[in-house]
Write a protein that holds these residues in place. Structure first.
Motif, PDB file in Angstrom:
ATOM      1  N   ARG A  48      87.605 -17.915   0.189  1.00 54.29           N
ATOM      2  CA  ARG A  48      86.843 -17.909  -1.067  1.00 54.29           C
ATOM      3  C   ARG A  48      85.533 -17.136  -0.913  1.00 54.29           C
ATOM      4  NH1 ARG A  48      85.745 -23.281  -2.921  1.00 54.29           N
ATOM      5  NH2 ARG A  48      85.231 -22.322  -4.915  1.00 54.29           N
ATOM      6  N   PHE A  49      85.517 -16.185   0.015  1.00 52.01           N
ATOM      7  CA  PHE A  49      84.387 -15.285   0.213  1.00 52.01           C
ATOM      8  C   PHE A  49      84.663 -13.983  -0.540  1.00 52.01           C
ATOM      9  CE2 PHE A  49      82.869 -16.663   4.750  1.00 52.01           C
ATOM     10  CZ  PHE A  49      82.645 -17.939   4.290  1.00 52.01           C
ATOM     11  N   SER A  50      83.609 -13.303  -0.957  1.00 49.97           N
ATOM     12  CA  SER A  50      83.772 -11.919  -1.412  1.00 49.97           C
ATOM     13  C   SER A  50      82.699 -11.080  -0.743  1.00 49.97           C
ATOM     14  CB  SER A  50      83.716 -11.812  -2.940  1.00 49.97           C
ATOM     15  OG  SER A  50      82.430 -12.071  -3.424  1.00 49.97           O
ATOM     16  N   LEU A  51      83.104  -9.875  -0.350  1.00 51.18           N
ATOM     17  CA  LEU A  51      82.228  -8.961   0.377  1.00 51.18           C
ATOM     18  C   LEU A  51      82.229  -7.632  -0.360  1.00 51.18           C
ATOM     19  CD1 LEU A  51      80.545  -8.468   2.998  1.00 51.18           C
ATOM     20  CD2 LEU A  51      82.691  -7.709   4.078  1.00 51.18           C
ATOM     21  N   ARG A  52      81.010  -7.091  -0.556  1.00 50.30           N
ATOM     22  CA  ARG A  52      80.915  -5.818  -1.270  1.00 50.30           C
ATOM     23  C   ARG A  52      79.755  -5.011  -0.731  1.00 50.30           C
ATOM     24  NH1 ARG A  52      78.015  -8.558  -6.281  1.00 50.30           N
ATOM     25  NH2 ARG A  52      75.885  -8.202  -5.577  1.00 50.30           N
ATOM     26  N   ILE A  53      79.854  -3.708  -0.957  1.00 46.40           N
ATOM     27  CA  ILE A  53      78.721  -2.804  -0.813  1.00 46.40           C
ATOM     28  C   ILE A  53      78.376  -2.375  -2.231  1.00 46.40           C
ATOM     29  CG2 ILE A  53      77.893  -0.567   0.007  1.00 46.40           C
ATOM     30  CD1 ILE A  53      79.993  -0.782   2.256  1.00 46.40           C
ATOM     31  N   ARG A  54      77.129  -2.599  -2.641  1.00 47.83           N
ATOM     32  CA  ARG A  54      76.670  -2.141  -3.957  1.00 47.83           C
ATOM     33  C   ARG A  54      75.834  -0.885  -3.739  1.00 47.83           C
ATOM     34  NH1 ARG A  54      74.299  -6.321  -8.016  1.00 47.83           N
ATOM     35  NH2 ARG A  54      76.508  -6.390  -8.569  1.00 47.83           N
ATOM     36  N   LEU A  55      76.289   0.204  -4.348  1.00 50.86           N
ATOM     37  CA  LEU A  55      75.576   1.467  -4.263  1.00 50.86           C
ATOM     38  C   LEU A  55      74.727   1.633  -5.509  1.00 50.86           C
ATOM     39  CD1 LEU A  55      75.426   3.804  -2.260  1.00 50.86           C
ATOM     40  CD2 LEU A  55      77.172   4.966  -3.593  1.00 50.86           C
ATOM     41  N   SER A  59      69.581   3.419  -3.019  1.00 49.60           N
ATOM     42  CA  SER A  59      69.772   2.525  -1.873  1.00 49.60           C
ATOM     43  C   SER A  59      71.131   1.832  -1.991  1.00 49.60           C
ATOM     44  CB  SER A  59      68.651   1.477  -1.817  1.00 49.60           C
ATOM     45  OG  SER A  59      68.710   0.635  -2.956  1.00 49.60           O
ATOM     46  N   GLY A  60      71.374   0.939  -1.046  1.00 46.98           N
ATOM     47  CA  GLY A  60      72.612   0.171  -1.087  1.00 46.98           C
ATOM     48  C   GLY A  60      72.392  -1.193  -0.482  1.00 46.98           C
ATOM     49  N   GLU A  61      73.323  -2.103  -0.770  1.00 53.65           N
ATOM     50  CA  GLU A  61      73.233  -3.429  -0.168  1.00 53.65           C
ATOM     51  C   GLU A  61      74.631  -3.950   0.105  1.00 53.65           C
ATOM     52  OE1 GLU A  61      70.969  -5.589  -3.120  1.00 53.65           O
ATOM     53  OE2 GLU A  61      72.741  -6.083  -4.263  1.00 53.65           O
ATOM     54  N   LEU A  62      74.741  -4.624   1.224  1.00 52.66           N
ATOM     55  CA  LEU A  62      75.963  -5.316   1.609  1.00 52.66           C
ATOM     56  C   LEU A  62      75.752  -6.768   1.233  1.00 52.66           C
ATOM     57  CD1 LEU A  62      78.694  -5.158   3.228  1.00 52.66           C
ATOM     58  CD2 LEU A  62      77.341  -5.813   5.235  1.00 52.66           C
ATOM     59  N   THR A  63      76.680  -7.350   0.484  1.00 53.19           N
ATOM     60  CA  THR A  63      76.536  -8.726   0.009  1.00 53.19           C
ATOM     61  C   THR A  63      77.790  -9.526   0.320  1.00 53.19           C
ATOM     62  OG1 THR A  63      75.095  -8.028  -1.799  1.00 53.19           O
ATOM     63  CG2 THR A  63      76.121 -10.185  -2.013  1.00 53.19           C
ATOM     64  N   LEU A  64      77.586 -10.690   0.900  1.00 56.90           N
ATOM     65  CA  LEU A  64      78.648 -11.672   1.095  1.00 56.90           C
ATOM     66  C   LEU A  64      78.340 -12.837   0.177  1.00 56.90           C
ATOM     67  CD1 LEU A  64      81.138 -12.695   2.755  1.00 56.90           C
ATOM     68  CD2 LEU A  64      79.470 -13.794   4.281  1.00 56.90           C
ATOM     69  N   LEU A  81      70.154   4.943   1.124  1.00 58.89           N
ATOM     70  CA  LEU A  81      71.285   5.606   0.474  1.00 58.89           C
ATOM     71  C   LEU A  81      72.167   6.283   1.516  1.00 58.89           C
ATOM     72  CD1 LEU A  81      72.599   6.183  -2.237  1.00 58.89           C
ATOM     73  CD2 LEU A  81      71.157   8.208  -2.443  1.00 58.89           C
ATOM     74  N   GLU A  82      71.558   6.925   2.493  1.00 53.22           N
ATOM     75  CA  GLU A  82      72.320   7.630   3.539  1.00 53.22           C
ATOM     76  C   GLU A  82      73.135   6.642   4.377  1.00 53.22           C
ATOM     77  OE1 GLU A  82      68.949   8.001   3.021  1.00 53.22           O
ATOM     78  OE2 GLU A  82      69.177   9.890   1.910  1.00 53.22           O
ATOM     79  N   GLU A  83      72.512   5.520   4.764  1.00 51.84           N
ATOM     80  CA  GLU A  83      73.239   4.508   5.547  1.00 51.84           C
ATOM     81  C   GLU A  83      74.400   3.924   4.737  1.00 51.84           C
ATOM     82  OE1 GLU A  83      69.619   2.602   8.238  1.00 51.84           O
ATOM     83  OE2 GLU A  83      69.791   2.048   6.127  1.00 51.84           O
ATOM     84  N   SER A  84      74.166   3.719   3.440  1.00 57.10           N
ATOM     85  CA  SER A  84      75.216   3.168   2.568  1.00 57.10           C
ATOM     86  C   SER A  84      76.380   4.141   2.452  1.00 57.10           C
ATOM     87  CB  SER A  84      74.644   2.878   1.177  1.00 57.10           C
ATOM     88  OG  SER A  84      73.590   1.953   1.270  1.00 57.10           O
ATOM     89  N   GLN A  85      76.080   5.421   2.282  1.00 59.39           N
ATOM     90  CA  GLN A  85      77.143   6.431   2.194  1.00 59.39           C
ATOM     91  C   GLN A  85      77.949   6.477   3.494  1.00 59.39           C
ATOM     92  OE1 GLN A  85      78.320   7.999  -0.268  1.00 59.39           O
ATOM     93  NE2 GLN A  85      76.724   8.146  -1.803  1.00 59.39           N
TER      94      GLN A  85
END
Length: 190
Positions: A48-55, A59-64, A81-85
């Motif tokens: 019941r987890f969801s994991l995403r990268i929001r661009l 910038s970007g964020e990794l969210t659990l 932004l570069e790390e997210s890409q």
């Protein structure tokens, strides 16, 4: 950064969306794309987890997201932004609290991969009972509209959200999560 997310939302038809757009007059939309991550066996979903990268534009964020009795606990890691890409081009779960939490479950980190994405055009503003967002979502050749509000108090937030819907003559329509709608669209496309 970790936070408890308590939100209420409803799907909208296009006419309701256009009507509510007037209440966001003067607000510039934010374009964001969520890239959803799981194993081929949906091991995160089974937890019941969801994991995403929001661009976002810069910038970007990794969210659990992990379900709680009320709402979801969100764990976030922020990236340039570069790390997210780079993460999107060759996904490998980075070190940090999110990786540690996933490692506590029976999930093969090496099997995690991006399986779908959803782009949102979001209008957002503070209202008396929380942060309200009016979304136009595009995913897998589909488009939908949604109104959501993040609140601090679950009970008061629900009452205020229901009142807002009534005031604007909007009948509540159940909205599963964006990740669930994206997954369902992939299943129906097969």
């Amino acid at each position: 950064m970790n936070q408890l997310e308590i939100e209420y939302k409803t799907l909208l038809n296009k006419a309701e969306y256009l009507r509510l757009l007037d209440t966001f007059d003067g607000i510039e939309p934010l374009i964001q794309t969520n890239y959803y991550i799981d194993t081929p066996n949906w091991d995160l979903k089974k937890e019941r987890f969801s994991l995403r990268i929001r661009l976002l534009p810069d910038s970007g964020e990794l969210t659990l997201k992990c379900p709680q009795d009320i709402g979801n606990m969100e764990y976030n890691q922020f990236f340039s932004l570069e790390e997210s890409q780079a993460l999107l081009n060759n996904f490998q779960l980075p070190a940090g609290h999110i990786r540690d939490l996933i490692c506590e479950k029976d999930v093969a980190i090496s099997d995690l991969a991006i399986w779908g994405h959803l782009t949102t055009k979001r209008f957002e503003k503070e209202v008396s009972f929380g942060l309200m967002a009016l979304d136009e979502n595009d995913y897998n050749g589909q488009k939908d509209y949604e109104l959501e509000v993040e609140v601090q108090d679950a009970e008061e937030g629900k009452i205020s959200f229901d009142f807002f819907l009534k005031k604007h003559s909007i009948k509540f329509k159940y909205a599963s999560s964006k990740v669930a709608r994206t997954a369902a669209s992939h299943q129906s496309a097969k």
